[in-house]
Design a protein around this motif. Structure first.
Motif, PDB file in Angstrom:
ATOM      1  N   ILE A  40       0.840  -1.200   0.000  1.00  0.00           N
ATOM      2  CA  ILE A  40       0.000   0.000   0.000  1.00  0.00           C
ATOM      3  C   ILE A  40       0.878   1.254   0.000  1.00  0.00           C
ATOM      4  CG2 ILE A  40      -1.954  -1.136   1.130  1.00  0.00           C
ATOM      5  CD1 ILE A  40      -1.170   0.272   3.742  1.00  0.00           C
ATOM      6  N   GLY A  41       0.288   2.314  -0.472  1.00  0.00           N
ATOM      7  CA  GLY A  41       1.010   3.585  -0.519  1.00  0.00           C
ATOM      8  C   GLY A  41       0.157   4.615  -1.231  1.00  0.00           C
ATOM      9  N   LYS A  42       0.477   5.876  -0.976  1.00  0.00           N
ATOM     10  CA  LYS A  42      -0.279   6.949  -1.622  1.00  0.00           C
ATOM     11  C   LYS A  42       0.030   6.972  -3.117  1.00  0.00           C
ATOM     12  CE  LYS A  42      -0.287   9.873   2.465  1.00  0.00           C
ATOM     13  NZ  LYS A  42       0.810  10.303   3.302  1.00  0.00           N
ATOM     14  N   SER A  43      -0.779   7.724  -3.847  1.00  0.00           N
ATOM     15  CA  SER A  43      -0.533   7.914  -5.271  1.00  0.00           C
ATOM     16  C   SER A  43       0.847   8.557  -5.446  1.00  0.00           C
ATOM     17  CB  SER A  43      -1.625   8.826  -5.830  1.00  0.00           C
ATOM     18  OG  SER A  43      -1.526   8.892  -7.207  1.00  0.00           O
ATOM     19  N   GLY A  44       1.656   8.016  -6.346  1.00  0.00           N
ATOM     20  CA  GLY A  44       2.991   8.571  -6.580  1.00  0.00           C
ATOM     21  C   GLY A  44       4.053   8.077  -5.617  1.00  0.00           C
ATOM     22  N   SER A  45       3.699   7.102  -4.765  1.00  0.00           N
ATOM     23  CA  SER A  45       4.662   6.596  -3.766  1.00  0.00           C
ATOM     24  C   SER A  45       5.665   5.617  -4.376  1.00  0.00           C
ATOM     25  CB  SER A  45       3.916   5.913  -2.616  1.00  0.00           C
ATOM     26  OG  SER A  45       3.145   4.833  -3.108  1.00  0.00           O
ATOM     27  N   GLY A  46       5.393   5.127  -5.582  1.00  0.00           N
ATOM     28  CA  GLY A  46       6.311   4.185  -6.232  1.00  0.00           C
ATOM     29  C   GLY A  46       5.805   2.759  -6.274  1.00  0.00           C
ATOM     30  N   LYS A  47       4.545   2.534  -5.830  1.00  0.00           N
ATOM     31  CA  LYS A  47       4.083   1.149  -5.711  1.00  0.00           C
ATOM     32  C   LYS A  47       3.899   0.449  -7.068  1.00  0.00           C
ATOM     33  CE  LYS A  47      -0.747   2.409  -4.559  1.00  0.00           C
ATOM     34  NZ  LYS A  47      -0.659   3.842  -4.863  1.00  0.00           N
ATOM     35  N   SER A  48       3.375   1.160  -8.072  1.00  0.00           N
ATOM     36  CA  SER A  48       3.230   0.527  -9.396  1.00  0.00           C
ATOM     37  C   SER A  48       4.593   0.271 -10.030  1.00  0.00           C
ATOM     38  CB  SER A  48       2.378   1.400 -10.327  1.00  0.00           C
ATOM     39  OG  SER A  48       1.027   1.358  -9.925  1.00  0.00           O
ATOM     40  N   THR A  49       5.523   1.210  -9.833  1.00  0.00           N
ATOM     41  CA  THR A  49       6.892   1.016 -10.342  1.00  0.00           C
ATOM     42  C   THR A  49       7.499  -0.240  -9.724  1.00  0.00           C
ATOM     43  OG1 THR A  49       7.171   3.405 -10.555  1.00  0.00           O
ATOM     44  CG2 THR A  49       9.181   2.088 -10.574  1.00  0.00           C
ATOM     45  N   LEU A  50       7.297  -0.416  -8.421  1.00  0.00           N
ATOM     46  CA  LEU A  50       7.824  -1.594  -7.722  1.00  0.00           C
ATOM     47  C   LEU A  50       7.227  -2.866  -8.312  1.00  0.00           C
ATOM     48  CD1 LEU A  50       9.430  -2.965  -5.458  1.00  0.00           C
ATOM     49  CD2 LEU A  50       7.503  -2.527  -3.913  1.00  0.00           C
ATOM     50  N   LEU A  51       5.912  -2.873  -8.532  1.00  0.00           N
ATOM     51  CA  LEU A  51       5.265  -4.069  -9.078  1.00  0.00           C
ATOM     52  C   LEU A  51       5.801  -4.394 -10.479  1.00  0.00           C
ATOM     53  CD1 LEU A  51       2.773  -5.941  -8.090  1.00  0.00           C
ATOM     54  CD2 LEU A  51       1.646  -4.950 -10.066  1.00  0.00           C
ATOM     55  N   HIS A  52       6.006  -3.357 -11.290  1.00  0.00           N
ATOM     56  CA  HIS A  52       6.547  -3.573 -12.639  1.00  0.00           C
ATOM     57  C   HIS A  52       7.961  -4.167 -12.583  1.00  0.00           C
ATOM     58  CE1 HIS A  52       3.598  -0.532 -14.643  1.00  0.00           C
ATOM     59  NE2 HIS A  52       3.033  -1.653 -14.286  1.00  0.00           N
ATOM     60  N   LEU A  53       8.736  -3.741 -11.601  1.00  0.00           N
ATOM     61  CA  LEU A  53      10.078  -4.311 -11.421  1.00  0.00           C
ATOM     62  C   LEU A  53       9.997  -5.773 -10.964  1.00  0.00           C
ATOM     63  CD1 LEU A  53      11.819  -1.326  -9.586  1.00  0.00           C
ATOM     64  CD2 LEU A  53      12.262  -2.043 -11.941  1.00  0.00           C
ATOM     65  N   LEU A  54       9.097  -6.049 -10.033  1.00  0.00           N
ATOM     66  CA  LEU A  54       8.944  -7.422  -9.523  1.00  0.00           C
ATOM     67  C   LEU A  54       8.550  -8.382 -10.638  1.00  0.00           C
ATOM     68  CD1 LEU A  54       7.057  -6.880  -6.113  1.00  0.00           C
ATOM     69  CD2 LEU A  54       9.517  -7.139  -6.488  1.00  0.00           C
ATOM     70  N   GLY A  56       9.263  -7.962 -13.849  1.00  0.00           N
ATOM     71  CA  GLY A  56      10.152  -7.898 -15.007  1.00  0.00           C
ATOM     72  C   GLY A  56       9.585  -7.113 -16.177  1.00  0.00           C
ATOM     73  N   LEU A  57       8.616  -6.225 -15.894  1.00  0.00           N
ATOM     74  CA  LEU A  57       8.038  -5.391 -16.956  1.00  0.00           C
ATOM     75  C   LEU A  57       8.876  -4.130 -17.167  1.00  0.00           C
ATOM     76  CD1 LEU A  57       4.253  -5.589 -15.984  1.00  0.00           C
ATOM     77  CD2 LEU A  57       5.332  -6.693 -17.946  1.00  0.00           C
ATOM     78  N   ASP A  58       9.726  -3.832 -16.196  1.00  0.00           N
ATOM     79  CA  ASP A  58      10.589  -2.653 -16.278  1.00  0.00           C
ATOM     80  C   ASP A  58      11.947  -3.044 -15.699  1.00  0.00           C
ATOM     81  OD1 ASP A  58      11.431  -0.094 -16.680  1.00  0.00           O
ATOM     82  OD2 ASP A  58      10.124   0.847 -15.182  1.00  0.00           O
ATOM     83  N   TYR A  59      12.999  -2.384 -16.166  1.00  0.00           N
ATOM     84  CA  TYR A  59      14.352  -2.701 -15.693  1.00  0.00           C
ATOM     85  C   TYR A  59      14.761  -1.734 -14.585  1.00  0.00           C
ATOM     86  CZ  TYR A  59      15.135  -6.071 -19.403  1.00  0.00           C
ATOM     87  OH  TYR A  59      15.057  -7.189 -20.204  1.00  0.00           O
ATOM     88  N   PRO A  60      15.450  -2.232 -13.556  1.00  0.00           N
ATOM     89  CA  PRO A  60      15.862  -1.358 -12.453  1.00  0.00           C
ATOM     90  C   PRO A  60      17.075  -0.502 -12.827  1.00  0.00           C
ATOM     91  CG  PRO A  60      16.681  -3.582 -12.054  1.00  0.00           C
ATOM     92  CD  PRO A  60      15.884  -3.634 -13.330  1.00  0.00           C
ATOM     93  N   THR A  61      17.242   0.586 -12.094  1.00  0.00           N
ATOM     94  CA  THR A  61      18.473   1.379 -12.220  1.00  0.00           C
ATOM     95  C   THR A  61      19.632   0.578 -11.641  1.00  0.00           C
ATOM     96  OG1 THR A  61      17.151   3.373 -11.979  1.00  0.00           O
ATOM     97  CG2 THR A  61      19.517   3.615 -11.653  1.00  0.00           C
ATOM     98  N   SER A  62      19.367  -0.090 -10.527  1.00  0.00           N
ATOM     99  CA  SER A  62      20.355  -0.997  -9.917  1.00  0.00           C
ATOM    100  C   SER A  62      19.611  -1.984  -9.025  1.00  0.00           C
ATOM    101  CB  SER A  62      21.386  -0.209  -9.104  1.00  0.00           C
ATOM    102  OG  SER A  62      20.754   0.494  -8.059  1.00  0.00           O
ATOM    103  N   GLY A  63      20.330  -3.010  -8.595  1.00  0.00           N
ATOM    104  CA  GLY A  63      19.708  -4.009  -7.718  1.00  0.00           C
ATOM    105  C   GLY A  63      19.209  -5.213  -8.491  1.00  0.00           C
ATOM    106  N   LYS A  64      18.678  -6.172  -7.738  1.00  0.00           N
ATOM    107  CA  LYS A  64      18.284  -7.450  -8.340  1.00  0.00           C
ATOM    108  C   LYS A  64      16.886  -7.887  -7.901  1.00  0.00           C
ATOM    109  CE  LYS A  64      23.047  -9.206  -8.646  1.00  0.00           C
ATOM    110  NZ  LYS A  64      23.148  -9.165 -10.107  1.00  0.00           N
ATOM    111  N   VAL A  65      16.252  -8.681  -8.784  1.00  0.00           N
ATOM    112  CA  VAL A  65      14.987  -9.357  -8.452  1.00  0.00           C
ATOM    113  C   VAL A  65      15.194 -10.836  -8.747  1.00  0.00           C
ATOM    114  CG1 VAL A  65      12.544  -9.680  -9.046  1.00  0.00           C
ATOM    115  CG2 VAL A  65      13.500  -7.366  -8.962  1.00  0.00           C
TER     116      VAL A  65
END
Length: 224
Positions: A40-54, A56-65
């Protein structure tokens, strides 16, 4: 319980300098097999970005999944696309159904891409569990929003994925229908032994989860 999904120092930044937005920063999470986790998180908190990374729909700047101990961003784009189709089911706020084909054809569509034959007994069981078995011949336009979202869930489950990722799956539904859809999603995930991760800003829906993660300014913490 075995860990099925894990991130290490996951970061996703947009822009540069003073305009840089740290949508996800230094995120370390572990999700067990069969677990239902709400983020959960407010609008613009990064939650959809996180889901896309989890997923594999988007590539991270750094780090691993890691999914099932596989570093998904070590795969080629083609390998990752196949891995996503076979191991991850996605449910989005927009139902993303193909309007020109019926419910059954929408549900089995991802299988055709991999030249896989549908497991008819399993598909039948999903449709029955989700209460849309009598709608298989219908075109999406003849269904209510709640029914269309159930079709989208059935499609996400059709390939027998290990993980189902849902991004605001009730965002276009009224609260009663939304709760019904989440209950169905939870029921089917339990029935088929799948791991369920839902992004939502609805705290009532989040309460149905085994665990709640909160994301704020790109940072994730567990709600105790």
């Amino acid at each position: 319980m075995k860990t099925i999904l894990k991130t290490q120092q996951l970061c996703k930044y947009f822009g540069e300098g003073d305009n840089q937005v740290k949508a996800v920063q230094d995120t370390n999470i572990e999700i067990k097999m069969g677990e239902f986790v709400a983020i959960i998180g407010k609008s613009g908190s990064g939650k959809s970005t996180l889901l896309h990374l989890l997923g594999g729909l988007d590539y991270p700047t750094s780090g691993k999944v890691y999914i099932k101990d596989k570093d998904i961003f070590n795969m080629s784009e083609d390998e990752l696309a196949v891995f996503r189709r076979q191991k991850i089911g996605f449910v989005f706020q927009a139902f993303n159904l193909v309007s020109s084909i019926n419910v059954y054809e929408n549900v089995v569509l991802p299988l055709g891409i991999d030249d896989k034959e549908p497991d008819e007994k399993y598909i039948d069981d999903i449709l029955d569990t989700l209460g849309i078995k009598d709608k298989v011949e219908n075109l999406p336009s003849t269904l209510s929003g709640g029914q269309q979202q159930r079709v989208a869930i059935a499609r996400a489950l059709a390939a027998k994925p290990d993980i189902v990722l849902a991004d605001e799956p009730t965002g276009n539904l009224d609260s009663k229908t939304g709760e019904e859809v989440i209950s169905m999603l939870k029921l089917s995930a339990e029935k088929y032994g799948q791991t369920l991760v839902i992004i939502t800003h609805n705290e009532e829906i989040a309460q149905l989860a085994d665990r709640i993660l909160v994301i704020e300014d790109g940072k994730v913490a567990e709600l105790k």
